[in-house]
Design a protein around this motif. Sequence first.
Motif, PDB file in Angstrom:
ATOM      1  N   GLY A 179       0.789  -1.222   0.000  1.00 52.52           N
ATOM      2  CA  GLY A 179       0.000   0.000   0.000  1.00 52.52           C
ATOM      3  C   GLY A 179       0.822   1.274   0.000  1.00 52.52           C
ATOM      4  O   GLY A 179       0.526   2.203  -0.767  1.00 52.52           O
ATOM      5  N   PRO A 180       1.868   1.390   0.845  1.00 48.21           N
ATOM      6  CA  PRO A 180       2.638   2.646   0.868  1.00 48.21           C
ATOM      7  C   PRO A 180       3.199   3.033  -0.498  1.00 48.21           C
ATOM      8  O   PRO A 180       3.197   4.209  -0.863  1.00 48.21           O
ATOM      9  CB  PRO A 180       3.759   2.347   1.873  1.00 48.21           C
ATOM     10  N   ILE A 181       3.660   2.051  -1.266  1.00 47.65           N
ATOM     11  CA  ILE A 181       4.230   2.351  -2.584  1.00 47.65           C
ATOM     12  C   ILE A 181       3.169   2.971  -3.486  1.00 47.65           C
ATOM     13  O   ILE A 181       3.411   3.981  -4.169  1.00 47.65           O
ATOM     14  CB  ILE A 181       4.812   1.067  -3.215  1.00 47.65           C
ATOM     15  N   GLU A 182       1.968   2.366  -3.501  1.00 48.47           N
ATOM     16  CA  GLU A 182       0.895   2.874  -4.359  1.00 48.47           C
ATOM     17  C   GLU A 182       0.410   4.245  -3.904  1.00 48.47           C
ATOM     18  O   GLU A 182       0.122   5.122  -4.720  1.00 48.47           O
ATOM     19  CB  GLU A 182      -0.271   1.882  -4.377  1.00 48.47           C
ATOM     20  N   ASN A 199       5.136   0.959   9.025  1.00 54.47           N
ATOM     21  CA  ASN A 199       4.845   1.654   7.771  1.00 54.47           C
ATOM     22  C   ASN A 199       5.748   2.852   7.540  1.00 54.47           C
ATOM     23  O   ASN A 199       6.037   3.217   6.399  1.00 54.47           O
ATOM     24  CB  ASN A 199       3.383   2.118   7.762  1.00 54.47           C
ATOM     25  N   LYS A 200       6.181   3.469   8.631  1.00 52.77           N
ATOM     26  CA  LYS A 200       6.942   4.716   8.522  1.00 52.77           C
ATOM     27  C   LYS A 200       8.171   4.575   7.623  1.00 52.77           C
ATOM     28  O   LYS A 200       8.321   5.337   6.653  1.00 52.77           O
ATOM     29  CB  LYS A 200       7.329   5.198   9.919  1.00 52.77           C
ATOM     30  N   GLU A 208      11.033   5.189   2.401  1.00 49.74           N
ATOM     31  CA  GLU A 208      11.808   4.511   1.367  1.00 49.74           C
ATOM     32  C   GLU A 208      11.146   4.635  -0.004  1.00 49.74           C
ATOM     33  O   GLU A 208      11.826   4.685  -1.032  1.00 49.74           O
ATOM     34  CB  GLU A 208      11.970   3.033   1.739  1.00 49.74           C
ATOM     35  N   ALA A 209       9.833   4.704  -0.025  1.00 46.48           N
ATOM     36  CA  ALA A 209       9.106   4.826  -1.294  1.00 46.48           C
ATOM     37  C   ALA A 209       9.158   6.249  -1.852  1.00 46.48           C
ATOM     38  O   ALA A 209       8.598   6.509  -2.922  1.00 46.48           O
ATOM     39  CB  ALA A 209       7.656   4.391  -1.105  1.00 46.48           C
ATOM     40  N   GLY A 210       9.794   7.159  -1.139  1.00 47.61           N
ATOM     41  CA  GLY A 210       9.873   8.547  -1.591  1.00 47.61           C
ATOM     42  C   GLY A 210       8.754   9.409  -1.063  1.00 47.61           C
ATOM     43  O   GLY A 210       8.416  10.442  -1.668  1.00 47.61           O
ATOM     44  N   GLY A 211       8.184   9.009   0.066  1.00 45.77           N
ATOM     45  CA  GLY A 211       7.044   9.728   0.612  1.00 45.77           C
ATOM     46  C   GLY A 211       7.366  11.146   1.022  1.00 45.77           C
ATOM     47  O   GLY A 211       6.524  12.050   0.855  1.00 45.77           O
ATOM     48  N   SER A 253       9.248  12.399   9.903  1.00 46.01           N
ATOM     49  CA  SER A 253      10.540  13.085   9.874  1.00 46.01           C
ATOM     50  C   SER A 253      11.608  12.425  10.734  1.00 46.01           C
ATOM     51  O   SER A 253      12.785  12.483  10.395  1.00 46.01           O
ATOM     52  CB  SER A 253      10.369  14.547  10.287  1.00 46.01           C
ATOM     53  N   ASP A 254      11.214  11.770  11.818  1.00 40.34           N
ATOM     54  CA  ASP A 254      12.258  11.159  12.651  1.00 40.34           C
ATOM     55  C   ASP A 254      12.821   9.899  12.013  1.00 40.34           C
ATOM     56  O   ASP A 254      13.869   9.413  12.439  1.00 40.34           O
ATOM     57  CB  ASP A 254      11.729  10.861  14.063  1.00 40.34           C
ATOM     58  N   ALA A 255      12.141   9.368  10.984  1.00 37.10           N
ATOM     59  CA  ALA A 255      12.676   8.216  10.258  1.00 37.10           C
ATOM     60  C   ALA A 255      13.383   8.648   8.982  1.00 37.10           C
ATOM     61  O   ALA A 255      13.852   7.808   8.216  1.00 37.10           O
ATOM     62  CB  ALA A 255      11.542   7.241   9.919  1.00 37.10           C
ATOM     63  N   ALA A 256      13.453   9.953   8.743  1.00 31.85           N
ATOM     64  CA  ALA A 256      14.018  10.447   7.489  1.00 31.85           C
ATOM     65  C   ALA A 256      15.256  11.307   7.717  1.00 31.85           C
ATOM     66  O   ALA A 256      15.633  12.085   6.845  1.00 31.85           O
ATOM     67  CB  ALA A 256      12.960  11.263   6.739  1.00 31.85           C
ATOM     68  N   THR A 257      15.900  11.150   8.860  1.00 37.88           N
ATOM     69  CA  THR A 257      17.051  11.999   9.169  1.00 37.88           C
ATOM     70  C   THR A 257      18.255  11.672   8.296  1.00 37.88           C
ATOM     71  O   THR A 257      19.184  12.470   8.205  1.00 37.88           O
ATOM     72  CB  THR A 257      17.455  11.851  10.648  1.00 37.88           C
ATOM     73  N   LYS A 258      18.246  10.521   7.657  1.00 34.29           N
ATOM     74  CA  LYS A 258      19.380  10.143   6.800  1.00 34.29           C
ATOM     75  C   LYS A 258      19.016  10.177   5.311  1.00 34.29           C
ATOM     76  O   LYS A 258      19.782   9.728   4.476  1.00 34.29           O
ATOM     77  CB  LYS A 258      19.858   8.723   7.160  1.00 34.29           C
TER      78      LYS A 258
END
Length: 806
Positions: free
Chosen positions: A324-327, A357-358, A363-366, A393-398
């Motif tokens: 689902g997240p990718i779609e 899911n986060k 990773e899918a470019g959300g 945002s806390d999972a996207a620090t890298k």
Amino acid sequence: MSYMQANQNRSISHGNYQGGPDLPMGSAKEQTLMWQQNSYMGDSGIHSGAATQVPSLTGKEDEEMELLDLDQGYLQGFTQEQVDEMNNQLNQTRSQRVRAAMFPETLEEGIEIPSTQFDSQHQTAVQRLAEPSQMLKHAVVNLINYQDDADLATRAIPELIKLLNDEDQVVVSQAAMMVHQLSKKEASRHAIMNSPQMVAALVRAISNSNDLETTKGAVGTLHKLSHHRQGLLAIFKSGGIPALVKLLSSPVESVLFYAITTLHNLLLHQDGSKMAVRLAGGLQKMVALLQRNNVKFLAIVTDCLQILAYGNQESKLIILASQGPIELVRIMRSYDYEKLLWTTSRVLKVLSVCSSNKPAIVEAGGMQALAMHLGNSSQRLVQNCLWTLRNLSDAATKVDGLEGLLQSLVQVLASSDVNVVTCAAGILSNLTCNNQRNKVTVCQVGGVDALVRTIVNAGDREEITEPAVCALRHLTSRHVEAEMAQNAVRLNYGIQIIVKLLNPPSRWPLVKAVIGLIRNLALCPANHAPLREHGAIHHLVQLLMRAFQDTQRRASVASSGNQPSGTYADGVRMEEIVEGTVGALHILARESHNRAIIRQQSVIPIFVQLLFNDIENIQRVAAGVLCELAADKEGAEMIEQEGATAPLTELLHSRNEGVATYAAAVLFRMSEDKPQDYKKRLSMELTNSLFREENLWNADLGMGPDLQDILSPDQPYDNLYGQGPPSVHSSHGGRPYQQQGYDQIPIDMQGLDIGSHGGGNGSTYSAIDAMDVGSADPDLNFDHIEQLPTPPQDNNQVAAWYDTDL
């Protein structure tokens, strides 16, 4: 009736001439006399077409009216025969005018009816009667037809039920289409939904038939019924949800539309529908439908997913397992239909609070896909994108490639919407945590100025000030633009506002963040004077005393076994406040004026007592501030008077090189006016402790190879604390602080340097800034003193505690 009366009264007030011929006003002669006596007109208006004037409502203009009429020759008279003829004509056609108004379809073609309307701006009484009369007639006709439809449906339903249950599929198909036609009329629709047998027969027809027309007719009927609460209940009780979920695999567009909209109505308004859809496998089928390209259809599907996933962890995991997240991210990237983007962002917002899911969404470019819509004119879309970005945002620090997002976030800080600013500040706080690239980007797009303005405008709204201060704390340390950021805070008049935040009513999480920011600002020498002038030192000392007393009190209570020592205030332990305030005072004490003020604050006894603390980081910052204070003779004497020699001598044997080095430096400075034999014993003690068997320091007086690896600038900051004794958080098993108002999503704890789940290198203040150990009297002759190691010099590795989202 009130509508008719109001209009009638209003028209009469404008002049009796308008409705005169249609009102019972006596014989023709009487009417003629009335006209002449009142001098309303000498011309009826039929022959000459003369228009009348609206009379005065006050009566004050009657004389003027009469003179005007005389001047304009309005008293040209008619003969009695002409008046009688006109009145007879109007009386004879009155019934026809009424019929034309109320029942125009009954008039024969070609009949001309004279109009009694003299003024086009004002309707006659009959004309005003026409519209409500037509409405009443249609209502009566509809009532008759409604009853006819209801009676027809009631008589037909038993037969149609039998036909729907027939073995002949052709018969079933015809019956389904007939029921669908009946459902299009309200009366017969109510009759259908009042028959549980009929609804059950329709559900069976959907479940058992492979005929397309049967399916379309039956599901079309259920769709009509789903617009009524009673119909929804009938569908639910008849087991309609599994049948409808089955139809989500249909290749026919109309069937899919009927099925998904009916399920959507059930999910919105019928209790128990969510669980029934989940059990029937509806989530998997709905995620599969996300690959279709009809935007309105996709909007309904995504709204169904949001309803099913909200508050249900199992549903979120099913959506994840179904890709689902990718779609969903693809939809956010591919379409511009506002309603679809809004419903999709709502699904992503719900999924973004799920720890599984986060990372999949990121990773899918959300992050990039959501950032595309921050400039959209739809406020609800922007708000949902920001909430989702805040949670992610806390999972996207890298994550790389967020320059556009960071610039947009800095821009929306200027919004007047509190929720928008709150989210933007929180996202910036997380994305700048331990990410040098993001720090530089935010600084280059004016982020420091914007954050200072945000703090000024926020007042006492801590949901804004806390993340904004945290973001500034990150921007003012450990990257190439840090010094520029430290200066920018001062140049934007931010120091005074920031120091004020140390006062009530600020809560402890905000106070802790401000302490860290002040410490970073003090790294810039130009900030020392304004920090001192605005009372930063005094406030820090007061906070230190309060926190220290609290830790002492709780330690004594805990020793009696009444309560644990590591309790929290708003998610912050007082040990953290002690460590932070002492660390900030350590940096401020590099300046001589500041040292003089600190000496006057009666705080040196607390620094000495902290040398006995069980937490190694607190030992380190205490030794560090004493080292700076000992640079002045007055300070060194005060430190010695408080009995610091014994604990400092003990700390020479600490396994933490920072603690040992600071302790050595303090002892060295305290010994400047001591006898030669004392200095010699101290020199030997320092030599033995710093060159003990563990060989903490290499023969070349550099750091050991393990420490060199840990402090290597090539290593990511998170690796800085991968080993060694625990820090404040980890040594006491404290829970991470969760900021309220973000849907219970924790601020990035992976970037938490002070309590990085294992401590590190024995201290969060991994290295100590430049310290002048060689400023002693050159006449002093310490044996082997040239071998005394210099404290670590790298500013970038100092106090990682100040670069965290906590």
